[in-house]
Write a protein that holds these residues in place. Structure first.
Motif, PDB file in Angstrom:
ATOM      1  N   GLN A   1       0.566  -0.994   0.524  1.00  0.00           N
ATOM      2  CA  GLN A   1      -0.447   0.074   0.206  1.00  0.00           C
ATOM      3  C   GLN A   1       0.474   1.255  -0.121  1.00  0.00           C
ATOM      4  OE1 GLN A   1      -2.218  -1.243   4.194  1.00  0.00           O
ATOM      5  NE2 GLN A   1      -4.233  -0.498   2.582  1.00  0.00           N
ATOM      6  N   ASP A   2       1.665   1.449   0.434  1.00  0.00           N
ATOM      7  CA  ASP A   2       3.098   2.215   0.853  1.00  0.00           C
ATOM      8  C   ASP A   2       4.562   1.567   0.966  1.00  0.00           C
ATOM      9  OD1 ASP A   2       3.408   4.785   0.826  1.00  0.00           O
ATOM     10  OD2 ASP A   2       3.014   6.004   2.715  1.00  0.00           O
ATOM     11  N   VAL A   3       5.194   3.015   0.768  1.00  0.00           N
ATOM     12  CA  VAL A   3       6.775   1.783   0.829  1.00  0.00           C
ATOM     13  C   VAL A   3       7.674   3.467   0.598  1.00  0.00           C
ATOM     14  CG1 VAL A   3       6.910   2.561  -1.733  1.00  0.00           C
ATOM     15  CG2 VAL A   3       8.451   0.890  -0.855  1.00  0.00           C
ATOM     16  N   ALA A   4       8.701   2.882   1.038  1.00  0.00           N
ATOM     17  CA  ALA A   4       9.296   4.159   1.670  1.00  0.00           C
ATOM     18  C   ALA A   4      11.256   3.721   2.237  1.00  0.00           C
ATOM     19  CB  ALA A   4       8.799   4.926   2.815  1.00  0.00           C
ATOM     20  N   GLY A   5      11.738   4.460   2.249  1.00  0.00           N
ATOM     21  CA  GLY A   5      13.247   3.585   2.886  1.00  0.00           C
ATOM     22  C   GLY A   5      13.758   2.944   2.285  1.00  0.00           C
ATOM     23  N   ALA A   6      14.119   1.396   2.750  1.00  0.00           N
ATOM     24  CA  ALA A   6      15.375   0.135   1.918  1.00  0.00           C
ATOM     25  C   ALA A   6      14.514   0.075   1.343  1.00  0.00           C
ATOM     26  CB  ALA A   6      15.381  -0.698   2.424  1.00  0.00           C
ATOM     27  N   ALA A   7      13.086   0.053   0.786  1.00  0.00           N
ATOM     28  CA  ALA A   7      11.941  -0.925   0.058  1.00  0.00           C
ATOM     29  C   ALA A   7      12.045  -0.388  -1.375  1.00  0.00           C
ATOM     30  CB  ALA A   7      10.635  -1.614   0.600  1.00  0.00           C
ATOM     31  N   GLU A   8      12.214   1.516  -0.495  1.00  0.00           N
ATOM     32  CA  GLU A   8      12.212   2.487  -1.679  1.00  0.00           C
ATOM     33  C   GLU A   8      12.946   2.526  -2.946  1.00  0.00           C
ATOM     34  OE1 GLU A   8       9.224   6.189  -2.471  1.00  0.00           O
ATOM     35  OE2 GLU A   8      11.005   6.741  -0.977  1.00  0.00           O
ATOM     36  N   ARG A   9      14.141   2.318  -2.140  1.00  0.00           N
ATOM     37  CA  ARG A   9      15.185   2.484  -2.529  1.00  0.00           C
ATOM     38  C   ARG A   9      15.143   1.182  -3.478  1.00  0.00           C
ATOM     39  NH1 ARG A   9      16.883   4.743   2.381  1.00  0.00           N
ATOM     40  NH2 ARG A   9      17.681   2.682   3.463  1.00  0.00           N
ATOM     41  N   ALA A  10      14.531   0.344  -3.229  1.00  0.00           N
ATOM     42  CA  ALA A  10      15.233  -1.033  -4.202  1.00  0.00           C
ATOM     43  C   ALA A  10      14.110  -1.738  -5.143  1.00  0.00           C
ATOM     44  CB  ALA A  10      15.028  -2.348  -2.917  1.00  0.00           C
ATOM     45  N   GLY A  11      13.566  -0.535  -5.238  1.00  0.00           N
ATOM     46  CA  GLY A  11      12.880  -0.422  -6.004  1.00  0.00           C
ATOM     47  C   GLY A  11      10.474  -0.603  -5.793  1.00  0.00           C
ATOM     48  N   VAL A  12      10.361  -1.280  -4.750  1.00  0.00           N
ATOM     49  CA  VAL A  12       9.304  -1.662  -4.942  1.00  0.00           C
ATOM     50  C   VAL A  12       8.320  -0.851  -4.939  1.00  0.00           C
ATOM     51  CG1 VAL A  12       7.998  -3.414  -2.670  1.00  0.00           C
ATOM     52  CG2 VAL A  12      10.009  -3.605  -2.675  1.00  0.00           C
ATOM     53  N   ARG A  13       7.064  -1.077  -5.264  1.00  0.00           N
ATOM     54  CA  ARG A  13       6.032   0.256  -5.372  1.00  0.00           C
ATOM     55  C   ARG A  13       4.833  -0.389  -4.991  1.00  0.00           C
ATOM     56  NH1 ARG A  13       6.973  -0.229 -12.409  1.00  0.00           N
ATOM     57  NH2 ARG A  13       8.976   0.247 -12.582  1.00  0.00           N
ATOM     58  N   PRO A  14       4.216   0.370  -4.736  1.00  0.00           N
ATOM     59  CA  PRO A  14       3.015   0.597  -4.247  1.00  0.00           C
ATOM     60  C   PRO A  14       2.042  -0.134  -5.556  1.00  0.00           C
ATOM     61  CG  PRO A  14       3.122   2.681  -3.611  1.00  0.00           C
ATOM     62  CD  PRO A  14       4.526   2.280  -4.755  1.00  0.00           C
ATOM     63  N   GLY A  15       0.990  -1.246  -4.868  1.00  0.00           N
ATOM     64  CA  GLY A  15       0.266  -2.396  -6.004  1.00  0.00           C
ATOM     65  C   GLY A  15       1.366  -3.148  -6.190  1.00  0.00           C
ATOM     66  N   ASP A  16       2.178  -3.428  -6.106  1.00  0.00           N
ATOM     67  CA  ASP A  16       3.779  -4.667  -5.887  1.00  0.00           C
ATOM     68  C   ASP A  16       2.660  -6.065  -4.865  1.00  0.00           C
ATOM     69  OD1 ASP A  16       4.673  -3.898  -7.734  1.00  0.00           O
ATOM     70  OD2 ASP A  16       6.844  -3.502  -6.557  1.00  0.00           O
ATOM     71  N   VAL A  17       2.190  -7.179  -5.776  1.00  0.00           N
ATOM     72  CA  VAL A  17       1.766  -7.949  -4.584  1.00  0.00           C
ATOM     73  C   VAL A  17       3.014  -9.172  -4.121  1.00  0.00           C
ATOM     74  CG1 VAL A  17       0.672 -10.023  -4.689  1.00  0.00           C
ATOM     75  CG2 VAL A  17      -0.165  -8.272  -5.585  1.00  0.00           C
ATOM     76  N   ILE A  18       3.364  -8.906  -2.673  1.00  0.00           N
ATOM     77  CA  ILE A  18       4.200  -9.892  -2.262  1.00  0.00           C
ATOM     78  C   ILE A  18       4.353 -10.589  -1.931  1.00  0.00           C
ATOM     79  CG2 ILE A  18       6.623 -10.016  -0.458  1.00  0.00           C
ATOM     80  CD1 ILE A  18       6.434  -7.100  -0.008  1.00  0.00           C
ATOM     81  N   VAL A  19       5.360 -12.061  -2.980  1.00  0.00           N
ATOM     82  CA  VAL A  19       4.196 -13.218  -2.592  1.00  0.00           C
ATOM     83  C   VAL A  19       5.460 -14.025  -2.008  1.00  0.00           C
ATOM     84  CG1 VAL A  19       2.989 -13.537  -4.439  1.00  0.00           C
ATOM     85  CG2 VAL A  19       5.324 -14.020  -4.998  1.00  0.00           C
ATOM     86  N   ALA A  20       6.348 -14.255  -1.610  1.00  0.00           N
ATOM     87  CA  ALA A  20       7.605 -14.623  -1.045  1.00  0.00           C
ATOM     88  C   ALA A  20       8.687 -14.165  -0.652  1.00  0.00           C
ATOM     89  CB  ALA A  20       8.221 -15.780  -1.945  1.00  0.00           C
ATOM     90  N   VAL A  21       9.009 -14.261   0.535  1.00  0.00           N
ATOM     91  CA  VAL A  21      10.704 -13.568   1.111  1.00  0.00           C
ATOM     92  C   VAL A  21      11.383 -15.060   1.342  1.00  0.00           C
ATOM     93  CG1 VAL A  21      11.360 -12.142   3.224  1.00  0.00           C
ATOM     94  CG2 VAL A  21       9.162 -12.252   2.478  1.00  0.00           C
ATOM     95  N   ASN A  22      12.281 -14.483   0.533  1.00  0.00           N
ATOM     96  CA  ASN A  22      13.688 -15.575   0.554  1.00  0.00           C
ATOM     97  C   ASN A  22      13.275 -17.394   0.296  1.00  0.00           C
ATOM     98  OD1 ASN A  22      15.587 -13.649   1.478  1.00  0.00           O
ATOM     99  ND2 ASN A  22      15.222 -13.928   3.434  1.00  0.00           N
ATOM    100  N   ASN A  23      12.762 -16.945  -0.666  1.00  0.00           N
ATOM    101  CA  ASN A  23      11.467 -17.993  -1.014  1.00  0.00           C
ATOM    102  C   ASN A  23      10.286 -18.964  -0.648  1.00  0.00           C
ATOM    103  OD1 ASN A  23      12.630 -18.286  -4.076  1.00  0.00           O
ATOM    104  ND2 ASN A  23      15.304 -18.869  -2.904  1.00  0.00           N
ATOM    105  N   THR A  24      10.214 -18.237   1.139  1.00  0.00           N
ATOM    106  CA  THR A  24       9.039 -18.750   1.584  1.00  0.00           C
ATOM    107  C   THR A  24       8.031 -18.110   1.760  1.00  0.00           C
ATOM    108  OG1 THR A  24      11.003 -18.943   3.499  1.00  0.00           O
ATOM    109  CG2 THR A  24       8.682 -18.782   4.050  1.00  0.00           C
TER     110      THR A  24
END
Length: 385
Positions: free
Chosen positions: A325-348
């Motif tokens: 819904q919102d992004v700032a800091g580390a995730a924003e610098r990495a290129g994560v955008r509002p509207g993205d859907v995170i389906v896994a973290v470290n393949n989990t």
């Protein structure tokens, strides 16, 4: 002033209506190198005392917003609030006796009428574009919330197809009034997925004509479920107001205050029936200010997320995931955008906010996010803050 990283939309996604209007905003855009960034967007003045409407994403993440009028005067604007559900932002500048737009009535708009947009796309002043209203009460495929606040070029394949969507101005003004009066925006929610009633369905259900909104599914525990709505019901009226097309219903529901009671006239099993519903609330975070952004940016990952709704799971063919819904800091610098859907973290796979937090806490200095963006999946490495 320090300005955070901002990703301007692709040309085909850039809202035409707010881009082509009488003044520009200076705000961040994606830089080639780190450092202060600037970008532009458009909006319009709605009152003589300096109240301005624009899109929420236009000012999202900006430390400072400067409004430039056509007479070349510049003002530092205060962001009164933003509503991310409708993508509306309300600004104010310290000025008086300003010229402002006359608000029309979208109900009087007719299919086939000409419409024009006047503004400064890409800095070209006094530009006029024209088009024709081809339909009303339409929605983008897979979008569970209607209406649309900005004009948006729509394409299934990624190419320009010449279709633009815009929200009724009365909805935008309702958002403005709530932000000015309450400092926040509340949207009503029924919790049902609906579809159009065509001639074949009307005949099958015993309706005299293809009208109303067909209930395809009902979310468990929602206002619709509590009212007794069932899949296969056709909603014909809301508080006595006819539902001619399925697209008529969502903006009517969203304009209602959570907790208000409404009467639903429905068609079920070949006969009419009446239900009473207590309107729920959209749970999405709708108001964000500079303090919210600053707090988010200090977090380890720097994102605000929510689980996928039942409608979103159907439209995206995903059985789990978290919507950014919102992004700032580390995730924003990495290129994560509002509207993205995170389906896994470290393949989990992650199905809840708690699972995401746990996965991030277990990570070292970096984390790999598997993100669904439009029709593609990408891995985004994030160096944690």
């Amino acid at each position: 002033a320090r300005v955070p990283r901002f990703q301007m939309p692709d040309d085909e996604d850039l809202p035409q209506f707010f881009r082509n209007l009488p003044f520009q905003f200076q705000l961040p855009e994606q830089p080639q190198e780190r450092g202060p960034m600037r970008g532009v967007g458009s909006g319009f003045i709605v009152s003589a005392d300096g109240v301005i409407l624009t899109n929420a994403h236009v000012v999202d993440g900006a430390d400072e917003v400067t409004v430039k009028l056509t007479d070349k005067r510049e003002f530092t604007a205060k962001v009164l609030g933003v509503d991310k559900t409708t993508d509306i932002a309300v600004l104010r500048i310290a000025a008086r006796d300003l010229p402002y737009v006359r608000i029309g009535d979208p109900k009087t708009t007719k299919v086939g009428e000409w419409v024009v947009a006047i503004g400064q796309p890409f800095g070209f002043e006094n530009t006029v574009t024209a088009g024709i209203v081809s339909a009303k009460s339409r929605s983008l495929p897979g979008d569970s919330y209607v209406p649309f606040i900005h004009s948006q070029i729509f394409s299934r394949s990624g190419g320009f197809q010449g279709l633009a969507f815009a929200v009724p101005i009365d909805v935008a003004m309702q958002v403005k009034d709530q932000i000015q009066h309450d400092g926040k925006v509340s949207h009503g929610r029924l919790g049902v997925a609906i579809q159009e009633v065509n001639q074949a369905l009307a005949q099958n259900f015993g309706l005299k004509s293809p009208t109303g909104a067909l209930v395809a599914s009902v979310e468990k525990g929602s206002a619709g479920a509590n009212a007794g709505l069932e899949p296969g019901d056709v909603i014909l009226k809301l508080d006595g107001k006819e539902i001619s097309r399925s697209g008529d219903l969502p903006p009517m529901i969203s304009s209602l205050k959570p907790g208000s009671k409404v009467t639903l006239d429905i068609w079920r099993n070949g006969s009419p029936k009446q239900l009473t519903a207590t309107i729920g609330a959209i749970k999405d975070k709708t108001i964000a200010d500079a303090r919210d952004k600053e707090t988010l940016g200090k977090a380890k990952l720097g994102i605000a997320v929510r689980p996928l709704s039942a409608d979103e799971k159907r439209s995206t063919d995903l059985d789990h995931g978290l919507v950014v819904q919102d992004v700032a800091g580390a995730a924003e610098r990495a290129g994560v955008r509002p509207g993205d859907v995170i389906v896994a973290v470290n393949n989990t796979p992650v199905k809840s906010v708690e699972e995401l937090k746990s996965a991030v806490d277990k990570s070292g200095k970096t984390v790999a996010l598997l993100v669904q963006r439009n029709d593609a999946r990408i891995f985004i490495p994030v160096t944690l803050g």
